[in-house]
Design an enzyme around this catalytic site. Structure first.
Site, PDB file in Angstrom:
ATOM      1  N   GLY A 206       0.846  -1.190   0.000  1.00  0.00           N
ATOM      2  CA  GLY A 206       0.000   0.000   0.000  1.00  0.00           C
ATOM      3  C   GLY A 206       0.877   1.233   0.000  1.00  0.00           C
ATOM      4  O   GLY A 206       2.110   1.131   0.027  1.00  0.00           O
ATOM      5  N   GLY A 209       2.661   1.203   3.482  1.00  0.00           N
ATOM      6  CA  GLY A 209       3.446   0.042   3.910  1.00  0.00           C
ATOM      7  C   GLY A 209       2.824  -1.228   3.367  1.00  0.00           C
ATOM      8  O   GLY A 209       1.906  -1.183   2.545  1.00  0.00           O
ATOM      9  N   VAL A 211       0.743  -4.732   2.912  1.00  0.00           N
ATOM     10  CA  VAL A 211      -0.568  -5.283   3.272  1.00  0.00           C
ATOM     11  C   VAL A 211      -0.357  -6.787   3.457  1.00  0.00           C
ATOM     12  O   VAL A 211       0.248  -7.439   2.598  1.00  0.00           O
ATOM     13  CB  VAL A 211      -1.621  -5.022   2.168  1.00  0.00           C
ATOM     14  CG1 VAL A 211      -2.980  -5.562   2.592  1.00  0.00           C
ATOM     15  CG2 VAL A 211      -1.702  -3.535   1.838  1.00  0.00           C
ATOM     16  N   ASP A 322     -13.997   7.362  -5.543  1.00  0.00           N
ATOM     17  CA  ASP A 322     -13.073   6.475  -6.265  1.00  0.00           C
ATOM     18  C   ASP A 322     -13.693   5.093  -6.441  1.00  0.00           C
ATOM     19  O   ASP A 322     -13.035   4.075  -6.231  1.00  0.00           O
ATOM     20  CB  ASP A 322     -11.735   6.400  -5.511  1.00  0.00           C
ATOM     21  CG  ASP A 322     -10.604   5.884  -6.391  1.00  0.00           C
ATOM     22  OD1 ASP A 322     -10.810   5.749  -7.618  1.00  0.00           O
ATOM     23  OD2 ASP A 322      -9.522   5.598  -5.857  1.00  0.00           O
TER      24      ASP A 322
HETATM   25  N1  ADE Z   1      -6.077  -6.524  -0.271  1.00  0.00           N
HETATM   26  C1  ADE Z   1      -6.352  -5.370   0.327  1.00  0.00           C
HETATM   27  N2  ADE Z   1      -7.289  -5.530   1.261  1.00  0.00           N
HETATM   28  C2  ADE Z   1      -7.615  -6.840   1.250  1.00  0.00           C
HETATM   29  C3  ADE Z   1      -8.545  -7.623   1.968  1.00  0.00           C
HETATM   30  N3  ADE Z   1      -9.312  -7.082   2.885  1.00  0.00           N
HETATM   31  N4  ADE Z   1      -8.622  -8.912   1.700  1.00  0.00           N
HETATM   32  C4  ADE Z   1      -7.837  -9.453   0.749  1.00  0.00           C
HETATM   33  N5  ADE Z   1      -6.957  -8.775   0.028  1.00  0.00           N
HETATM   34  C5  ADE Z   1      -6.847  -7.467   0.281  1.00  0.00           C
END
Ligand code: ADE
Length: 561
Positions: A206, A209, A211, A322
């Protein structure tokens, strides 16, 4: 008026202009200050009701030299002034400018607030009675009322002049209206003990940082799969606030089609936002990897879920800005949930589609309504436009809207009246709904509750989905108006570019030797020359639509050969 932060340096912002006003919003802009853009952190816009000057004020921040201030009262004069935050601190404020919101118009729902009133008047009273009875019976009334009063009191200090819009009904509270953003996080997000979080693997990157995916193991509760957004070390306080802002927005929503916030970790490092895990990831890539594998009813089911979320958000007075398939997540049961609440104020830097507009805003052009691109007029009906684009993305299995056309050409084509044609295999009714969402005049577009009830009717009566737009859709111009010069690319190159070169001889043998002759082909023609696989038909039809758009655009921009 007073400020909690001392100002230094001369006022860099001179004249503040009103671009437009509605009942609840005023759009302002001012000239970009003559400093290096990198010197400017952002602008702070402070405002208060003229009549209530001494009571309270609100403020909002913007990175662009323009802002749309929302949540205002109709027919009310507000005083605005703007200052710049530079790396060295705040400058002095601009002079005061007074602008008024417009009078109430019962026919036009501004940002869903009329919908809130309607919803409230129908269901609110009975819900209140039931809730009060329940609280009295369970003996929780006193504590609840105290807590409610405390939070109402806080809210009153945020909404200038002590005006609480639609009290008793759940409306969205902009975290930027808090003097201290940490308070917003505390109010709307639960703090999670980090020892309950088990991080398993990194699933993405992200803006702030990594995810990760993992498990949340709260004692006494069943453990659940979660996604964990982390804030990487070495951040500035402003970045921490921007990161946590999304949690204070998400934490206000409770809807089966909106990604659920489990909580945050703010009292230890790394700072984290924990949300429910969505097994199938983002909708755009999910559809691309499963091209042609769903029934029309399944696709409409996905669109319905997104419309449920959008109806809820617009009822709460929240504008997403968005809405795009990349910002919808899909769970293991194909349930679609709206996510990415970072952009309701300014576009996040990790938004891959962000492009600067003439007014300095950063906007995902091909998903955004023309009035929002042109003068920043975001509203629930500009979200409706974006929803129409999502409908097109879904029905075309994740095709890029307007294909590879440039952002500038997309803007010009829309202005000329061009709209995306129906994807192959798309029911006529759905394409008509898309076109309705893309009306130039914002007030003519449907509201999300209209979209939802329309989709419900289609789902209840699936025979309405059987009439497909079975042809390459025509433009406002007829094929005869198409230019009769060839495009400067061979059929072989074109087929290579869409990985369909195995069909080169089918086209040549049937006498299609130039791209402009191909641009007039129908789905029947494609079948007749021996292309039988539906997936291949889809790819070729989509590319022909893209060719036609380019030809149309070349013609309208006066391109000469
Ligand atoms: N990528 C970003 N958020 C997510 C989520 N909640 N579950 C799976 N992949 C993701």
């Amino acid at each position: 008026m007073h400020s909690l932060t001392a100002s230094s340096g001369p006022a860099l912002v001179g004249v503040v202009r009103k671009d437009w006003a509605s009942q609840n919003s005023i759009a302002l802009s001012w000239s970009e200050v003559e400093r290096l853009p990198s010197d400017i952190v952002d602008y702070e816009v402070k405002y208060f009701e003229k009549e209530q000057e001494q009571l309270s004020y609100s403020s909002t921040r913007t990175k662009a030299p323009s802002v749309v201030v929302t949540g205002l009262r109709p027919s009310t004069v507000y005083v605005f002034h703007v200052r710049v935050r530079t790396a060295a601190g705040y400058t002095a404020y601009s002079p005061n400018f007074e602008f008024a919101t417009v009078a109430e118009d019962p026919d036009i729902a501004d940002q869903g607030q009329v919908l809130v009133v309607v919803t409230a008047s129908v269901g609110g009273f009975s819900l209140l009675v039931i809730l009060t009875l329940f609280l009295l019976i369970t003996g929780r009334c006193q504590g609840y009322i105290k807590a409610r009063m405390k939070s109402e009191e806080k809210r009153r200090t945020r909404f200038h002049s002590g005006h609480v819009p639609f009290s008793g009904i759940k409306t969205y509270v902009d975290p930027d209206t808090y003097e201290d953003p940490t308070q917003a996080v505390e109010e709307f997000a639960k703090e999670i003990d980090p020892s309950y979080i088990c991080i398993e693997r990194v699933i993405g990157a992200g803006e702030f940082g990594e995810v990760c995916s993992g498990r949340l193991r709260i004692p006494g509760r069943m453990d659940i799969a979660v996604a964990i957004k982390t804030l990487k070390g070495g951040y500035m306080e402003q970045q921490r606030q921007d990161f946590l802002r999304e949690a204070s927005i998400m934490g206000q929503f409770d809807n089966p089609n909106i990604i659920r916030l489990e909580g945050v970790v703010t009292k230890s490092r790394p700072v984290m936002i924990v949300v429910e895990y969505m097994e199938n990831g983002a909708l755009d890539s999910f559809l691309r990897t499963h091209e042609g594998q769903f029934t029309v009813l399944q696709l409409v089911g996905m669109l319905r879920g997104i419309a449920v979320a959008m109806t809820y958000l617009s009822d709460m007075g929240y504008i997403h800005r968005d809405i795009a398939a990349r910002n919808i997540l899909v769970d293991e049961n194909l349930v679609c949930k709206v996510s990415d609440f970072g952009m309701s104020r300014v576009l996040e830097d990790d938004e891959p589609e962000a492009a600067y507009t003439a007014t300095g805003g950063k906007i995902p052009i091909r998903w955004t309504a023309p009035e929002a691109i042109a003068y920043g007029k975001f509203s629930t009906v500009s979200d409706v436009w974006s929803y129409g684009i999502v409908m097109w993305e879904v029905m075309s299995y994740g095709e890029r809207p307007y294909w590879e056309m440039s952002n500038q050409d997309v803007i010009l084509s829309i202005e000329e009246g061009y709209r995306l044609p129906a994807p192959m295999g798309c029911p006529v009714t759905l394409h008509q709904l898309m076109l309705h969402c893309w009306q130039k005049e914002a007030n003519q577009r449907p509201r999300f509750n209209n979209v939802l009830s329309f989709l419900d009717k289609l789902i209840i009566n699936p025979s309405s989905l059987l009439t497909l737009v079975n042809d390459v859709q025509s433009f406002p111009d007829s094929p005869e108006d198409m230019p009769d010069y060839p495009l400067f690319i061979s059929i072989g190159d074109w087929l290579d570019s869409i990985k369909m070169s195995q069909y080169k001889n089918n086209f040549l043998a049937a006498g299609y030797t130039t791209l402009d002759s191909i641009s007039t082909m129908s789905l029947d023609d494609i079948r007749r020359i021996g292309i039988c696989l539906i997936g291949h038909q889809r790819r070729i039809i989509s590319s022909i639509q893209s060719l036609r758009l380019q030809l149309h655009h070349i013609q309208h921009s006066g391109f000469q050969v």
